[in-house]
Design a protein around this motif. Structure first.
Motif, PDB file in Angstrom:
ATOM      1  N   THR A   1       0.851  -1.191   0.000  1.00 20.33           N
ATOM      2  CA  THR A   1       0.000   0.000   0.000  1.00 20.33           C
ATOM      3  C   THR A   1       0.887   1.241   0.000  1.00 20.33           C
ATOM      4  O   THR A   1       1.948   1.247   0.608  1.00 20.33           O
ATOM      5  N   MET A   2       0.447   2.272  -0.705  1.00 19.21           N
ATOM      6  CA  MET A   2       1.206   3.518  -0.749  1.00 19.21           C
ATOM      7  C   MET A   2       0.373   4.657  -0.185  1.00 19.21           C
ATOM      8  O   MET A   2      -0.852   4.649  -0.286  1.00 19.21           O
ATOM      9  N   ASN A   3       1.042   5.612   0.408  1.00 22.64           N
ATOM     10  CA  ASN A   3       0.412   6.859   0.825  1.00 22.64           C
ATOM     11  C   ASN A   3       0.766   7.924  -0.199  1.00 22.64           C
ATOM     12  O   ASN A   3       1.890   8.410  -0.240  1.00 22.64           O
ATOM     13  N   LEU A   4      -0.189   8.275  -1.039  1.00 22.33           N
ATOM     14  CA  LEU A   4       0.048   9.284  -2.072  1.00 22.33           C
ATOM     15  C   LEU A   4      -0.860  10.473  -1.799  1.00 22.33           C
ATOM     16  O   LEU A   4      -2.078  10.366  -1.885  1.00 22.33           O
TER      17      LEU A   4
ATOM     18  N   ILE B   1      -1.792  -2.568  -6.643  1.00 19.80           N
ATOM     19  CA  ILE B   1      -2.581  -3.355  -7.596  1.00 19.80           C
ATOM     20  C   ILE B   1      -3.594  -2.476  -8.319  1.00 19.80           C
ATOM     21  O   ILE B   1      -3.825  -2.629  -9.528  1.00 19.80           O
ATOM     22  N   GLU B   2      -4.200  -1.533  -7.599  1.00 19.11           N
ATOM     23  CA  GLU B   2      -5.183  -0.644  -8.219  1.00 19.11           C
ATOM     24  C   GLU B   2      -4.547   0.203  -9.315  1.00 19.11           C
ATOM     25  O   GLU B   2      -5.120   0.400 -10.391  1.00 19.11           O
ATOM     26  N   ILE B   3      -3.352   0.721  -9.049  1.00 17.15           N
ATOM     27  CA  ILE B   3      -2.658   1.552 -10.034  1.00 17.15           C
ATOM     28  C   ILE B   3      -2.200   0.703 -11.216  1.00 17.15           C
ATOM     29  O   ILE B   3      -2.345   1.093 -12.381  1.00 17.15           O
ATOM     30  N   GLU B   4      -1.660  -0.471 -10.927  1.00 19.89           N
ATOM     31  CA  GLU B   4      -1.155  -1.341 -11.990  1.00 19.89           C
ATOM     32  C   GLU B   4      -2.279  -1.804 -12.916  1.00 19.89           C
ATOM     33  O   GLU B   4      -2.082  -1.932 -14.132  1.00 19.89           O
ATOM     34  N   ARG B   5      -3.454  -2.038 -12.354  1.00 20.68           N
ATOM     35  CA  ARG B   5      -4.592  -2.483 -13.170  1.00 20.68           C
ATOM     36  C   ARG B   5      -4.932  -1.444 -14.240  1.00 20.68           C
ATOM     37  O   ARG B   5      -5.235  -1.782 -15.390  1.00 20.68           O
ATOM     38  N   ILE B   6      -4.858  -0.178 -13.870  1.00 22.42           N
ATOM     39  CA  ILE B   6      -5.145   0.897 -14.832  1.00 22.42           C
ATOM     40  C   ILE B   6      -4.002   1.049 -15.831  1.00 22.42           C
ATOM     41  O   ILE B   6      -4.220   1.156 -17.044  1.00 22.42           O
ATOM     42  N   CYS B   7      -2.774   1.039 -15.332  1.00 21.61           N
ATOM     43  CA  CYS B   7      -1.615   1.229 -16.214  1.00 21.61           C
ATOM     44  C   CYS B   7      -1.496   0.114 -17.248  1.00 21.61           C
ATOM     45  O   CYS B   7      -1.070   0.356 -18.388  1.00 21.61           O
ATOM     46  N   ASN B   8      -1.867  -1.091 -16.870  1.00 20.21           N
ATOM     47  CA  ASN B   8      -1.754  -2.223 -17.796  1.00 20.21           C
ATOM     48  C   ASN B   8      -2.675  -2.085 -19.002  1.00 20.21           C
ATOM     49  O   ASN B   8      -2.455  -2.732 -20.035  1.00 20.21           O
TER      50      ASN B   8
ATOM     51  N   ALA C   1       4.595  -2.261 -12.758  1.00 17.67           N
ATOM     52  CA  ALA C   1       4.754  -2.366 -11.306  1.00 17.67           C
ATOM     53  C   ALA C   1       4.763  -0.956 -10.725  1.00 17.67           C
ATOM     54  O   ALA C   1       5.537  -0.099 -11.171  1.00 17.67           O
ATOM     55  N   ALA C   2       3.879  -0.703  -9.776  1.00 20.21           N
ATOM     56  CA  ALA C   2       3.797   0.603  -9.117  1.00 20.21           C
ATOM     57  C   ALA C   2       4.490   0.519  -7.762  1.00 20.21           C
ATOM     58  O   ALA C   2       4.233  -0.400  -6.977  1.00 20.21           O
ATOM     59  N   ILE C   3       5.361   1.471  -7.507  1.00 21.08           N
ATOM     60  CA  ILE C   3       6.169   1.461  -6.286  1.00 21.08           C
ATOM     61  C   ILE C   3       6.132   2.846  -5.655  1.00 21.08           C
ATOM     62  O   ILE C   3       6.241   3.858  -6.358  1.00 21.08           O
ATOM     63  N   GLY C   4       5.989   2.889  -4.348  1.00 20.97           N
ATOM     64  CA  GLY C   4       6.113   4.142  -3.620  1.00 20.97           C
ATOM     65  C   GLY C   4       7.532   4.289  -3.104  1.00 20.97           C
ATOM     66  O   GLY C   4       7.989   3.476  -2.301  1.00 20.97           O
TER      67      GLY C   4
END
Length: 283
Positions: free
Chosen positions: A227-230, A238-245, A255-258
């Motif tokens: 989980t990231m704090n943005l 996973i939520e971000i990667e689903r959109i980016c894919n 792969a989304a990384i904080g």
């Protein structure tokens, strides 16, 4: 008001937030229970308009997430406005930066920043700063009232309380505001599965990485899970990667990384992309 960021009768409290985040209900209760007023602004915080609002409303306590302070510092959009009525700031939602908050304090003759960390799912905070104690920049001076904090070692076991160390934070499960159910997930699996025991109680998982310093302060170092704090909002990779894919058919996976910046502060979102045809270049 000492347990609500030192809010006093007659104060004007501004904390840009929403009622879906912990700080929304906090703003309502902490202000009105202590006889203070809420200063509500509709618009972008990264503008001179908000800075003028703080001036004109004569805000005495201003709450924010660290990303906002970093943005103000880089754009200098608060320059030229009189914030002399501010008695203290408060900060929550992300790990903060010493440099950013030293700059912020300098805007108001070095009035203090009270750090606060908790979660919507626990209905409050578990660690905070307090003007009843000496404070350190970007650090917490005390567990919140009724809370016990534990830092887990590399084997997942709690370090002796009050000892120096860095690791995933766990909470004594018995404290005011703790959730007991989740709408869309198994509460026990999310917060208690695989956690160690202390004094016969299974500790509660929180997911933040914390440090206890030699001088007794706590410092946040971002998330220990995926989980990231943005911008103060928790979001799963996973939520971000689903959109980016789905952005481009040439993408195989992402792969989304904080990534916390050097010197501390809010996490920066970094996305790694793998293309299906790695011999070609895609913009």
């Amino acid at each position: 008001g000492w347990c609500h960021m030192d809010i006093r009768r007659g104060d004007v409290v501004a904390w840009p937030t929403n009622l879906g985040w912990m700080m929304g209900p906090w703003l309502v209760y902490a202000s009105l229970l202590n006889g203070a007023s809420m200063a509500l602004y509709n618009g972008s915080l990264n503008s001179s308009g908000f800075a003028k609002f703080v001036q004109d409303a004569k805000v005495t306590m201003l709450g924010l997430v660290p990303s906002i302070a970093r943005s103000w510092k880089s754009t200098d959009c608060t320059a030229g406005f009189d914030w002399s009525t501010i008695r203290c700031f408060s900060s929550s939602g992300e790990a903060s930066s010493v440099d950013d908050y030293l700059w912020l304090m300098g805007r108001v003759c070095y009035k203090p920043v009270i750090e606060y960390c908790g979660g919507t799912e626990i209905g409050g905070g578990f660690v905070a700063g307090s003007l009843l104690q000496p404070q350190a920049l970007s650090a917490f001076s005390t567990p919140a009232m009724g809370c016990n904090l534990f830092i887990l070692d590399n084997n997942g076991n709690p370090l002796p309380q009050d000892s120096v160390g860095t690791g995933e934070l766990a909470l004594d499960p018995t404290f005011l505001g703790a959730s007991t159910t989740l709408l869309n997930a198994d509460h026990h699996e999310v917060y208690f599965s695989g956690m160690p025991e202390w004094n016969g109680k299974v500790l509660r998982r929180h997911g933040d990485e914390f440090e206890r310093t030699p001088d007794g302060y706590y410092r946040a170092h971002g998330r220990a899970d995926d989980t990231m704090n943005l911008g103060g909002i928790k979001v799963s990779s996973i939520e971000i990667e689903r959109i980016c894919n789905r952005v481009n058919d040439a993408i195989l996976e992402t792969a989304a990384i904080g990534v916390p910046p050097l010197g501390g502060g809010p996490e920066q979102l970094t996305i790694a992309v793998v293309f299906k045809d790695q011999s070609s270049q895609t913009e």
